[in-house]
Design a protein around this motif. Structure first.
Motif, mmCIF file in Angstrom:
data_model
loop_
_atom_site.group_PDB
_atom_site.id
_atom_site.type_symbol
_atom_site.label_atom_id
_atom_site.label_comp_id
_atom_site.label_asym_id
_atom_site.label_seq_id
_atom_site.Cartn_x
_atom_site.Cartn_y
_atom_site.Cartn_z
ATOM 1 N N VAL A 173 1.228 6.563 -6.976
ATOM 2 C CA VAL A 173 0.111 7.464 -7.293
ATOM 3 C C VAL A 173 0.542 8.923 -7.169
ATOM 4 C CG1 VAL A 173 -2.133 8.292 -6.467
ATOM 5 C CG2 VAL A 173 -1.727 5.835 -6.724
ATOM 6 N N ASN A 174 1.237 9.247 -6.087
ATOM 7 C CA ASN A 174 1.689 10.619 -5.882
ATOM 8 C C ASN A 174 2.676 11.054 -6.954
ATOM 9 O OD1 ASN A 174 1.907 13.086 -4.197
ATOM 10 N ND2 ASN A 174 3.990 12.370 -3.881
ATOM 11 N N MET B 171 0.596 15.359 2.608
ATOM 12 C CA MET B 171 -0.167 15.243 1.366
ATOM 13 C C MET B 171 -1.400 16.149 1.359
ATOM 14 S SD MET B 171 1.444 13.320 -0.752
ATOM 15 C CE MET B 171 2.833 14.311 -0.179
ATOM 16 N N THR C 157 -3.627 13.829 -6.935
ATOM 17 C CA THR C 157 -2.853 12.642 -6.582
ATOM 18 C C THR C 157 -2.346 12.722 -5.137
ATOM 19 O OG1 THR C 157 -0.844 13.632 -7.536
ATOM 20 C CG2 THR C 157 -2.149 12.173 -8.953
ATOM 21 N N TYR D 111 -3.330 10.092 -2.190
ATOM 22 C CA TYR D 111 -2.323 9.442 -1.350
ATOM 23 C C TYR D 111 -2.659 9.635 0.128
ATOM 24 C CZ TYR D 111 2.415 8.008 0.114
ATOM 25 O OH TYR D 111 3.499 7.379 0.681
ATOM 26 N N TYR E 242 6.910 14.221 3.164
ATOM 27 C CA TYR E 242 6.403 12.863 3.307
ATOM 28 C C TYR E 242 7.515 11.824 3.119
ATOM 29 C CZ TYR E 242 6.591 10.818 -1.393
ATOM 30 O OH TYR E 242 7.022 10.250 -2.557
ATOM 31 N N TYR F 202 0.830 -1.210 0.000
ATOM 32 C CA TYR F 202 0.000 0.000 0.000
ATOM 33 C C TYR F 202 0.864 1.260 0.000
ATOM 34 C CZ TYR F 202 -3.934 -3.053 1.257
ATOM 35 O OH TYR F 202 -4.896 -4.030 1.264
ATOM 36 N N GLY G 169 0.923 4.089 -2.896
ATOM 37 C CA GLY G 169 0.695 5.511 -2.663
ATOM 38 C C GLY G 169 1.809 6.367 -3.218
ATOM 39 N N VAL G 170 3.054 5.897 -3.084
ATOM 40 C CA VAL G 170 4.200 6.621 -3.650
ATOM 41 C C VAL G 170 4.051 6.735 -5.164
ATOM 42 C CG1 VAL G 170 6.681 6.493 -4.076
ATOM 43 C CG2 VAL G 170 5.793 6.042 -1.786
ATOM 44 N N LEU H 117 -5.493 7.254 0.979
ATOM 45 C CA LEU H 117 -4.981 5.888 1.036
ATOM 46 C C LEU H 117 -4.183 5.651 2.315
ATOM 47 C CD1 LEU H 117 -3.789 5.391 -2.670
ATOM 48 C CD2 LEU H 117 -5.766 4.326 -1.568
ATOM 49 N N ALA H 118 -3.398 6.651 2.713
ATOM 50 C CA ALA H 118 -2.593 6.517 3.929
ATOM 51 C C ALA H 118 -3.470 6.364 5.163
ATOM 52 C CB ALA H 118 -1.665 7.721 4.075
#
Length: 409
Positions: free
Chosen positions: A31-32, A91, A184, A188, A127, A24, A28-29, A191-192
């Motif tokens: 996606v960002n 984020m 994005t 993230y 981040y 996950y 996320g990394v 998602l986090a």
């Protein structure tokens, strides 16, 4: 007595035993990174909006300064609120700032735009120490280097795909670059919150107030002379790395090659990194860390020095790029993982010092590259080759160090 067997170090074996939260985190990394347009397209965006090249440079410098500060701030936040909360805060902050940047997209608003981009750089980059700390906490010691290699793959894959996304967005509206970037970052953050574990990182001491503990942590880092050799290697290495995107296109243009050759070089480098790094790392993890860092940095230096003797050959340029990239694949995961091997009480500060130093090198690299090209021309590659050997020596001295003493908790 049951014999002790080593865990398989192959790529597929490590991927199978990678914890779900790490998947996950890496997702996320990625996606960002798909929306990481600011440093790549901000100059073009500002020129389109009527800014001069000099004004665009000021704004980009502000973002770079913010990025360096963000690397330091992120490490401090990790100890105070935890890695997940740091990622979420960073984020959300990045999304909010980037979403309003188009409101300042007029030459008369240069100052507020510069402040906004400085804050965007600070929020966006803060981040990264948190992600590195969380990755190091979730991966086993044996798989840590491979974990950082996977994170680098996520970053590189996003960097390879984001220009394609940007090309489509620009056709519709330049502001969509910033709004997509904000989206994005927001995704993230969500998602986090939903998928990443809430891990707390230990403080420096259990018996002293946090302010005293913070001073103790930074005092430990400042007294760790060997680690400063490591940071020197990171700084020099990142400056050399930037020349691949600064001095190399200047060389290609000066030698009369078509612009398409630079695109071929970029695609070749990205393809080799994405397809080969995990496999290379599966072998490199068996080496002592200082050996991987030193050997890879020497290979980087040889690759850039090779640009100086390419003789105007397009094939030689591509071949030297492959050598250069192999050096990055050998030293990169190990050096990015190294600060996470320090005790938990100081780990986040060591990681943030590394991230800030890397960001400083990325900010200074273009200035160095342009000045060196103007002064030395093709000689810039010999200079970079020599600096690569200095960086390799610093890595060797820095990564054979003993761990710093930390007060017991």
């Amino acid at each position: 007595m049951t014999p002790i067997t080593e865990k398989p170090t192959g790529v597929l074996a490590v991927l199978r035993r990678t914890p779900t939260p790490v998947r996950y985190l890496l997702g996320g990394v990625l996606v960002n990174q798909l929306g990481a347009f600011v440093q790549t397209f901000m100059v073009l965006y500002l020129v389109f909006r009527g800014f001069s090249a000099g004004q665009a440079g000021v704004v980009l410098a502000a973002y770079s300064i913010g990025s360096i500060l963000g690397g330091l701030a992120g490490g401090e936040l990790v100890h105070r609120i935890g890695p997940r909360a740091t990622i979420v805060t960073a984020m959300f902050g990045s999304a909010a700032i980037l979403a309003v940047v188009p409101l300042f997209g007029r030459p008369g608003l240069l100052v507020p735009l510069s402040i906004a981009l400085l804050l965007a750089g600070l929020a966006t980059q803060s981040y990264r120490p948190a992600a590195a700390v969380l990755l190091s906490e979730l991966m086993s010691d044996d798989d840590r280097v491979m974990g950082f290699s996977m994170m680098r793959i996520a970053l590189n894959l996003g960097a390879a795909l984001s220009p394609l996304i940007a090309a489509g967005l620009i056709l519709l509206d330049w502001n969509l670059l910033l709004w997509f970037d904000a989206t994005t970052a927001l995704l993230y953050a969500v998602l986090a919150i939903r998928l990443l574990p809430d891990r707390r990182i230990e403080r420096e001491t259990a018996a002293t107030p946090s302010r005293s503990g913070t001073r103790a942590a930074y005092s430990t880092l400042l007294r760790d002379g060997r680690f400063w050799f490591f940071l020197a290697s990171v700084l020099i290495g990142s400056i050399i790395y930037v020349q691949y995107t600064v001095a190399l296109p200047l060389k290609i243009n000066a030698e009369g090659h078509p612009t398409g050759l630079y695109s071929v070089v970029l695609v070749t480098a990205s393809a080799v990194l994405i397809l080969c790094e995990l496999k290379i790392t599966s072998y490199v993890t068996r080496w002592p860390g200082h050996v991987a860092a030193t050997a890879g940095t020497v290979l980087m230096g040889l690759g850039v020095a090779g640009f100086g003797i390419s003789g105007g050959s397009a094939v030689a340029l591509v071949a030297c790029t492959v050598v250069f990239v192999f050096g990055i694949m050998i030293n990169g995961p190990t050096m990015f993982a190294y600060p996470s091997t320090f005790p938990s009480a100081v780990k986040a500060r060591y990681i943030s010092a590394h991230q800030a130093t890397f960001g400083l090198g990325m900010a200074l690299g273009p200035l160095f590259g342009v000045a060196a090209w103007i002064a030395l021309g093709n000689g810039v590659w010999w200079l970079c080759g020599g600096l690569g050997l200095v960086a390799a020596l610093c890595a060797l001295l820095g990564m054979t160090a003993r761990r710093p003493r930390v007060a017991a908790v």
